[in-house]
Design an enzyme around this catalytic site. Structure first.
Site, short mmCIF file in Angstrom:
data_model
loop_
_atom_site.label_atom_id
_atom_site.label_comp_id
_atom_site.label_asym_id
_atom_site.label_seq_id
_atom_site.Cartn_x
_atom_site.Cartn_y
_atom_site.Cartn_z
N SER A 23 0.80 -1.30 -0.10
CA SER A 23 0.08 -0.13 -0.06
C SER A 23 0.94 1.12 -0.06
CB SER A 23 -1.15 0.16 1.32
OG SER A 23 -1.82 -1.05 1.15
N ARG A 27 1.59 4.44 -3.02
CA ARG A 27 1.27 5.54 -2.79
C ARG A 27 2.54 6.43 -2.82
NH1 ARG A 27 -2.68 2.64 -0.55
NH2 ARG A 27 -4.47 3.44 0.20
N GLY A 93 -6.01 -3.57 -7.81
CA GLY A 93 -7.22 -2.85 -7.29
C GLY A 93 -6.76 -1.50 -7.11
N ARG A 121 -13.35 -6.74 -10.85
CA ARG A 121 -13.77 -6.10 -9.65
C ARG A 121 -14.67 -4.87 -9.56
NH1 ARG A 121 -8.42 -6.51 -6.49
NH2 ARG A 121 -9.40 -5.80 -4.82
N SER A 164 -13.49 1.77 3.13
CA SER A 164 -12.29 1.10 2.15
C SER A 164 -11.38 2.30 1.95
CB SER A 164 -13.03 0.93 0.66
OG SER A 164 -12.17 1.13 -0.45
N GLN A 166 -9.10 2.43 -0.31
CA GLN A 166 -8.89 2.50 -1.99
C GLN A 166 -9.87 3.68 -2.35
OE1 GLN A 166 -9.05 -1.26 -3.93
NE2 GLN A 166 -7.18 -1.76 -3.15
N ASP A 312 -6.87 -7.98 4.48
CA ASP A 312 -6.16 -8.70 3.79
C ASP A 312 -5.58 -9.82 4.46
OD1 ASP A 312 -6.56 -6.90 1.81
OD2 ASP A 312 -4.86 -5.87 1.89
N LYS A 339 -12.59 -9.14 -3.60
CA LYS A 339 -10.91 -9.16 -3.61
C LYS A 339 -10.54 -9.76 -5.10
CE LYS A 339 -10.57 -6.54 -0.04
NZ LYS A 339 -10.25 -5.27 0.01
N ARG A 343 -13.02 -14.41 -1.61
CA ARG A 343 -12.13 -14.80 -0.59
C ARG A 343 -12.78 -15.69 0.37
NH1 ARG A 343 -7.24 -10.50 -0.13
NH2 ARG A 343 -6.18 -11.22 -1.97
C1 S3P Z 1 -5.57 -1.17 0.23
C2 S3P Z 1 -7.02 -1.36 0.55
C3 S3P Z 1 -7.57 -2.52 0.90
C4 S3P Z 1 -6.73 -3.83 0.80
C5 S3P Z 1 -5.87 -3.65 -0.40
C6 S3P Z 1 -5.03 -2.42 -0.42
C7 S3P Z 1 -5.00 -0.11 -0.22
O1 S3P Z 1 -8.87 -2.53 -0.16
O2 S3P Z 1 -7.56 -4.88 0.74
O3 S3P Z 1 -5.32 -4.89 -0.50
O4 S3P Z 1 -3.77 -0.07 -0.26
O5 S3P Z 1 -5.72 1.03 -0.12
P1 S3P Z 1 -10.36 -1.89 0.18
O6 S3P Z 1 -9.86 -0.33 0.08
O7 S3P Z 1 -11.10 -2.18 -1.01
O8 S3P Z 1 -10.55 -2.19 1.25
#
Ligand code: S3P
Length: 426
Positions: A23, A27, A93, A121, A164, A166, A312, A339, A343
């Site tokens: 993550s 970023r 994603g 997704r 979330s 993301q 995760d 995911k 899962r």
């Molecule tokens: C992530 C957020 C999570 C996580 C993914 C990484 C991120 O997803 O499951 O592996 O880096 O922001 P969600 O925001 O869909 O929960």
């Protein structure tokens, strides 16, 4: 690729350094690319997902060079250039959802594509709020490929049903270039790496409990050291707790409180983990984790605000729960179905093959422990890196050999996984 794994005949011992957080790696590249100036990023992830992000920003005209395999130099004027070919997010994603927020407010159009799993997704979760900000995005019924027509955006005050990171990050990134202020509120706090890193790079961003507000900002590049990934460390935390006589240290693990749900759950389950040497680096907490086997794990309930803090890690927590007395119940985790694979369904079908007592529920699963893991079966990883590594972890205590189909998908987040298991196994 079929990987075979058999029971270890001695405990895991020694010390490993866990590779970079996925993550934070995403970023670091994204935010340094839209910042002004030059910076060095140390300890960048070797996972394929983060390399998809890096390649996309190169395509968008950013000067990114490797100094060595894990060190990058990024030099940008903060202005992205249009790409005349599609941007390939691969399996990621995080790449797709975060860059959508960056691209929606540009003065050019872009197309984001991905592999088969990514194209299934859900993207409505970002398309809806971005559209409220004035974005124009075409999708295939809410899925990639996404055609993003760059527009002038305006801020919104958005309450999300999902916790979330993301979605939150996507909207905050769009907010950096939007007119007025943008506030994102979520039901529980999801990982806050975006907030921390944007603040570190000088953005006008404020957090108040479950809400984050960003105002239009110009980022100034700064060197970033990426901490180790607690989601990768999770496989070792579980391995150490279930393989008899294990006692080892995992070094350089990111300990951001929005990510340490697994450590809280392990404590509730009576597992033996302790943190040594906690400090901060580039805005994030980091430290070493000592894991010691003990024979008295007990089940627990995992729900509500726990979920975004360990989303995760749930597949490997299922393996841990199979070795705990009594019941472990996971609730409110329905987003696990969205995911890299479903899962919940895939975990239940595959763990059942090796005689774990696990039942599927609509929003999670229930495990009755403590069971002997039988092995002697071939498990499918469904092109899902975290399932492949969770099954491997189960194989370390199975009575008979386990086969894992599609083990090569571990390259998505953690190509070093097996080598590190072998290191602890002497
Ligand atoms: C992530 C957020 C999570 C996580 C993914 C990484 C991120 O997803 O499951 O592996 O880096 O922001 P969600 O925001 O869909 O929960």
């Amino acid at each position: 690729m079929l990987k075979k794994v058999s029971k270890l005949n001695k405990g895991l011992k020694g010390e490993i350094i866990i590779p970079a957080d996925k993550s934070v790696s995403h970023r670091a590249v994204m935010f340094s690319s839209i910042a002004r100036g030059k910076c060095i990023i140390k300890n960048f992830s070797s996972g394929a997902d983060c390399h998809s992000t890096l390649n996309i920003f190169r395509q968008l005209g950013v000067n990114i060079e490797f100094i060595d395999a894990k060190t990058l130099s990024i030099n940008s004027d903060g202005i992205l250039k249009p790409s005349f070919t599609s941007l390939d997010a691969g399996n990621s994603g995080t790449t797709t959802r975060l860059i959508s927020g960056i691209l929606a407010g540009q003065n050019f159009d872009s197309v984001i594509i991905g592999d088969e799993s990514l194209s299934k997704r859900p993207m409505k979760r970002i398309i809806e709020p971005l559209t409220l900000m004035g974005a124009e995005i075409d999708s295939v019924d809410g899925h990639a490929p996404l055609t993003i027509k760059g527009r002038k955006l305006h801020g919104i005050n958005y309450s999300s049903k999902l916790a979330s990171a993301q979605v939150k990050s996507c909207i905050l990134l769009a907010g950096l270039k939007a007119e007025g202020e943008t506030t994102f509120t979520e039901p529980y706090v999801s990982r806050n790496h975006t907030e921390l890193l944007l603040d570190y790079l000088g953005a006008n961003i404020k957090t108040d409990k479950n809400s984050v507000t960003v105002k239009p900002s110009i980022l100034e590049a700064k060197d970033i050291n990426i901490v180790g990934d607690i989601s990768s460390a999770a496989f070792f935390i579980v391995a150490g707790l279930i393989v008899p006589n294990s006692d080892f240290v995992i070094k350089n693990v990111g300990l951001n409180p929005t990510r340490t749900g697994i450590l809280d759950v392990v404590k509730r389950m009576n597992g033996n983990v302790s943190i040594i040497n906690k400090h901060t680096d580039s805005g994030e907490y980091v430290g070493d984790i000592r894991v010691q086997y003990n024979d008295s794990l007990k089940g627990c309930i995992i729900e509500g605000e726990d979920i975004p803090r360990l989303i995760d890690e749930l597949p490997v927590i299922a393996v841990l729960a199979s070795q705990a007395e009594d019941q472990t119940i996971v609730k409110n985790a329905e987003d696990l179905r969205n995911k890299e694979s479903d899962r919940i369904k895939c975990l239940v079908s595959e763990l059942t093959k090796i005689e774990v007592n696990i039942k599927e529920t609509s929003d999670g699963f229930i495990i009755n422990g403590k069971t002997k893991i039988k092995g002697g079966a071939e498990l499918e990883s469904y092109h899902d890196h975290r399932l492949a590594m969770s099954f491997y972890t189960a194989g370390l205590i199975a009575d008979q050999e386990i086969g894992i189909n599609g083990f090569e998908w571990t390259k998505i987040s953690f190509p070093e996984f097996e080598e590190l298991v072998q290191r602890l196994n002497g």
